[in-house]
Write a protein that holds these residues in place. Structure first.
Motif, PDB file in Angstrom:
ATOM      1  N   ARG A  94       0.839  -1.193   0.000  1.00  0.00           N
ATOM      2  CA  ARG A  94       0.000   0.000   0.000  1.00  0.00           C
ATOM      3  C   ARG A  94       0.884   1.257   0.000  1.00  0.00           C
ATOM      4  N   ARG A  95       0.493   2.220  -0.810  1.00  0.00           N
ATOM      5  CA  ARG A  95       1.203   3.494  -0.873  1.00  0.00           C
ATOM      6  C   ARG A  95       0.235   4.611  -0.511  1.00  0.00           C
ATOM      7  N   PHE A  96       0.726   5.564   0.261  1.00  0.00           N
ATOM      8  CA  PHE A  96      -0.121   6.641   0.764  1.00  0.00           C
ATOM      9  C   PHE A  96       0.438   7.984   0.302  1.00  0.00           C
ATOM     10  N   SER A  97      -0.460   8.866  -0.029  1.00  0.00           N
ATOM     11  CA  SER A  97      -0.046  10.201  -0.462  1.00  0.00           C
ATOM     12  C   SER A  97       0.402  11.024   0.745  1.00  0.00           C
ATOM     13  N   ALA A  98       1.160  12.069   0.451  1.00  0.00           N
ATOM     14  CA  ALA A  98       1.632  12.950   1.527  1.00  0.00           C
ATOM     15  C   ALA A  98       0.464  13.604   2.253  1.00  0.00           C
ATOM     16  N   SER A  99      -0.586  13.952   1.504  1.00  0.00           N
ATOM     17  CA  SER A  99      -1.740  14.600   2.140  1.00  0.00           C
ATOM     18  C   SER A  99      -2.450  13.651   3.096  1.00  0.00           C
ATOM     19  N   PHE A 100      -2.533  12.353   2.717  1.00  0.00           N
ATOM     20  CA  PHE A 100      -3.170  11.378   3.603  1.00  0.00           C
ATOM     21  C   PHE A 100      -2.348  11.173   4.875  1.00  0.00           C
ATOM     22  N   LYS A 101      -1.018  11.058   4.713  1.00  0.00           N
ATOM     23  CA  LYS A 101      -0.147  10.887   5.877  1.00  0.00           C
ATOM     24  C   LYS A 101      -0.270  12.064   6.834  1.00  0.00           C
ATOM     25  N   SER A 102      -0.270  13.286   6.272  1.00  0.00           N
ATOM     26  CA  SER A 102      -0.348  14.470   7.136  1.00  0.00           C
ATOM     27  C   SER A 102      -1.694  14.534   7.844  1.00  0.00           C
ATOM     28  N   LYS A 103      -2.774  14.125   7.159  1.00  0.00           N
ATOM     29  CA  LYS A 103      -4.097  14.135   7.783  1.00  0.00           C
ATOM     30  C   LYS A 103      -4.141  13.197   8.982  1.00  0.00           C
ATOM     31  N   VAL A 104      -3.623  11.976   8.808  1.00  0.00           N
ATOM     32  CA  VAL A 104      -3.622  10.995   9.900  1.00  0.00           C
ATOM     33  C   VAL A 104      -2.702  11.455  11.029  1.00  0.00           C
ATOM     34  N   ALA A 105      -1.508  11.985  10.684  1.00  0.00           N
ATOM     35  CA  ALA A 105      -0.556  12.425  11.702  1.00  0.00           C
ATOM     36  C   ALA A 105      -1.115  13.587  12.517  1.00  0.00           C
ATOM     37  N   ILE A 106      -1.782  14.518  11.849  1.00  0.00           N
ATOM     38  CA  ILE A 106      -2.369  15.672  12.565  1.00  0.00           C
ATOM     39  C   ILE A 106      -3.456  15.208  13.515  1.00  0.00           C
ATOM     40  N   GLU A 107      -4.274  14.254  13.077  1.00  0.00           N
ATOM     41  CA  GLU A 107      -5.329  13.750  13.959  1.00  0.00           C
ATOM     42  C   GLU A 107      -4.740  13.015  15.157  1.00  0.00           C
ATOM     43  N   ALA A 108      -3.653  12.281  14.941  1.00  0.00           N
ATOM     44  CA  ALA A 108      -2.987  11.607  16.059  1.00  0.00           C
ATOM     45  C   ALA A 108      -2.381  12.622  17.019  1.00  0.00           C
ATOM     46  N   ALA A 109      -1.800  13.696  16.485  1.00  0.00           N
ATOM     47  CA  ALA A 109      -1.170  14.717  17.324  1.00  0.00           C
ATOM     48  C   ALA A 109      -2.195  15.510  18.131  1.00  0.00           C
ATOM     49  N   ARG A 110      -3.466  15.514  17.704  1.00  0.00           N
ATOM     50  CA  ARG A 110      -4.502  16.214  18.463  1.00  0.00           C
ATOM     51  C   ARG A 110      -4.801  15.520  19.776  1.00  0.00           C
ATOM     52  N   GLU A 111      -4.391  14.254  19.922  1.00  0.00           N
ATOM     53  CA  GLU A 111      -4.534  13.502  21.173  1.00  0.00           C
ATOM     54  C   GLU A 111      -6.000  13.323  21.581  1.00  0.00           C
ATOM     55  N   ARG A 112      -6.899  13.209  20.592  1.00  0.00           N
ATOM     56  CA  ARG A 112      -8.311  13.005  20.925  1.00  0.00           C
ATOM     57  C   ARG A 112      -8.760  11.564  20.690  1.00  0.00           C
ATOM     58  N   ALA A 113      -7.860  10.728  20.248  1.00  0.00           N
ATOM     59  CA  ALA A 113      -8.192   9.327  20.000  1.00  0.00           C
ATOM     60  C   ALA A 113      -6.943   8.490  20.219  1.00  0.00           C
ATOM     61  N   THR A 114      -7.139   7.239  20.621  1.00  0.00           N
ATOM     62  CA  THR A 114      -6.007   6.334  20.790  1.00  0.00           C
ATOM     63  C   THR A 114      -5.499   5.896  19.425  1.00  0.00           C
ATOM     64  N   LEU A 115      -4.279   5.369  19.413  1.00  0.00           N
ATOM     65  CA  LEU A 115      -3.716   4.873  18.164  1.00  0.00           C
ATOM     66  C   LEU A 115      -4.533   3.713  17.620  1.00  0.00           C
ATOM     67  N   THR A 116      -5.112   2.919  18.535  1.00  0.00           N
ATOM     68  CA  THR A 116      -5.944   1.798  18.101  1.00  0.00           C
ATOM     69  C   THR A 116      -7.199   2.298  17.381  1.00  0.00           C
ATOM     70  N   GLU A 117      -7.827   3.355  17.945  1.00  0.00           N
ATOM     71  CA  GLU A 117      -9.021   3.919  17.311  1.00  0.00           C
ATOM     72  C   GLU A 117      -8.704   4.468  15.920  1.00  0.00           C
ATOM     73  N   LEU A 118      -7.599   5.179  15.811  1.00  0.00           N
ATOM     74  CA  LEU A 118      -7.221   5.728  14.517  1.00  0.00           C
ATOM     75  C   LEU A 118      -6.884   4.626  13.521  1.00  0.00           C
ATOM     76  N   GLY A 119      -6.248   3.558  14.030  1.00  0.00           N
ATOM     77  CA  GLY A 119      -5.923   2.446  13.148  1.00  0.00           C
ATOM     78  C   GLY A 119      -7.169   1.809  12.545  1.00  0.00           C
ATOM     79  N   LYS A 120      -8.212   1.652  13.377  1.00  0.00           N
ATOM     80  CA  LYS A 120      -9.461   1.085  12.857  1.00  0.00           C
ATOM     81  C   LYS A 120     -10.123   2.052  11.874  1.00  0.00           C
ATOM     82  N   LYS A 121     -10.055   3.336  12.169  1.00  0.00           N
ATOM     83  CA  LYS A 121     -10.708   4.325  11.321  1.00  0.00           C
ATOM     84  C   LYS A 121     -10.084   4.379   9.931  1.00  0.00           C
TER      85      LYS A 121
END
Length: 371
Positions: A8-35
């Motif tokens: 699987r290959r991910f675009s820079a925009s997708f990576k930044s979107k996921v990283a920003i959501e993780a940095a907001r600290e409003r969800a666990t890594l497990t929750e983001l992984g499922k999402k």
């Protein structure tokens, strides 16, 4: 012969979107992984890359003065050799925790990743290591341990093992309980022998509040970290409190125990409420790090640290954690990080503005702090 699945290959925009959501600290890594259908380790790696490069991205917009400075640095780099570059780079990176060192390692035009790890004293295995998520059974154990610890903070590893094994009939051993104690940041509140030497890279400051009468707001602030279990996973909470008024000045959640969310809470409190004369913490690695103590010293704030194993030195924050957990967390266990964030927002609003304290002559913390 079977065919291999495409990588699987991910675009820079997708990576930044996921990283920003993780940095907001409003969800666990497990929750983001499922999402996003990703492994939590991949999300954690993207988050660390975002945090390590964010400051450089913002610095690109500082204008001509920044461009001139970069030109000067580039000219100096051309005049000196590889050995001098490595020495200068190393001087800026010393006295860091393992987590801080990992964030500093990255692509450099003249220093390889292997050499960076060597200069920082960081094993390459420690740089590439990504912890796996906890099982549902371990999450249940951690929730039970957290509740029991709030009732009996003098329970060490073996007493907690006995409680889980004999009272609750959980099939656990001492080794597992000890590991979870460390992960949760728990430690029995009892005098201890001096079995280990302090980390020479992190300066430990003396406790400044013995025999000191706290008689005004912004005289003493303090902070700490606590474990916040949810139905699926957990987060860590830190808060900054004014001792005199018991007012919670700022707070942050994080899905990891690095120093960044502690710094964010302190910076918010300083921006909104000025600064204290003394700032008190325990001797946790986040608070003894040069990044944290440097922030306080740069603002001309005296640094005070509890005696090792003496949680009573920071009793006001410990009482706050007890109130948060018994008045909110254990009554309404949140389903997700977002629900925990919303619940804490409402709780601290009520704690500061509606809840009277007997020690404050039944006034609220906000009434005392903002009078």
């Amino acid at each position: 012969m079977g065919t291999k699945g495409k990588r699987r290959r991910f675009s820079a925009s997708f990576k930044s979107k996921v990283a920003i959501e993780a940095a907001r600290e409003r969800a666990t890594l497990t929750e983001l992984g499922k999402k996003y259908q990703l492994h939590p380790n991949q999300i954690s790696q993207w988050k660390q890359q975002l945090l390590s490069t964010a400051e450089e991205l913002f610095e690109e917009h500082l204008g001509k003065e920044k461009e001139q400075q970069e030109a000067l640095i580039e000219e100096l780099y051309k005049k000196i050799g590889q050995y001098q570059i490595e020495l200068d780079w190393l001087k800026k990176k010393l006295a860091m925790s393992v987590i801080e060192k990992r964030r500093l390692v990255g692509r450099h035009p003249q220093i390889s990743l292997t050499r960076q790890c060597q200069l920082l004293g960081l094993a390459r295995s420690a740089y590439y290591y990504q912890p796996a998520g906890e099982s549902d059974f371990n999450l249940e154990l951690m929730r039970q341990m957290d509740e029991q610890y709030m009732r009996t903070p003098y329970y060490g590893v073996r007493m907690m093992y006995g409680y889980l094994r004999r009272r609750l009939d959980y099939p656990v051993n001492v080794k597992r309980v000890r590991r979870l104690y460390r992960k949760m940041g728990l430690e029995a509140i009892t005098p201890k022998p001096n079995l280990s030497k302090p980390n020479a890279e992190h300066k430990v400051y003396p406790y400044l509040l013995r025999h000191v009468t706290v008689e005004r707001v912004n005289q003493v602030w303090s902070t700490d970290i606590t474990y916040m279990p949810m139905r699926q996973g957990f987060l860590y909470l830190t808060a900054v409190m004014d001792w005199y008024s018991r007012c919670v000045l700022s707070w942050e959640l994080s899905n990891s125990l690095d120093v960044s969310f502690c710094l964010a809470a302190v910076k918010t409190a300083l921006a909104m409420h000025g600064k204290p004369e003394i700032f008190n913490t325990d001797q946790g690695s986040q608070f003894t790090s040069n990044l944290f103590t440097g922030l306080l010293l740069d603002n001309a704030i005296q640094v005070s640290m509890d005696g090792k194993g003496r949680a009573t030195d920071n009793a006001f924050v410990e009482r706050l954690w007890r109130s948060v957990k018994y008045d909110y967390l254990y009554l309404r266990v949140p389903e997700s990080g977002l629900e925990l964030y919303q619940g804490l927002s409402q709780y601290f609003e009520e704690y500061n503005n509606d809840r009277p304290h007997s020690s404050l002559d039944y006034r609220t913390p906000a009434e005392v702090y903002f009078r």
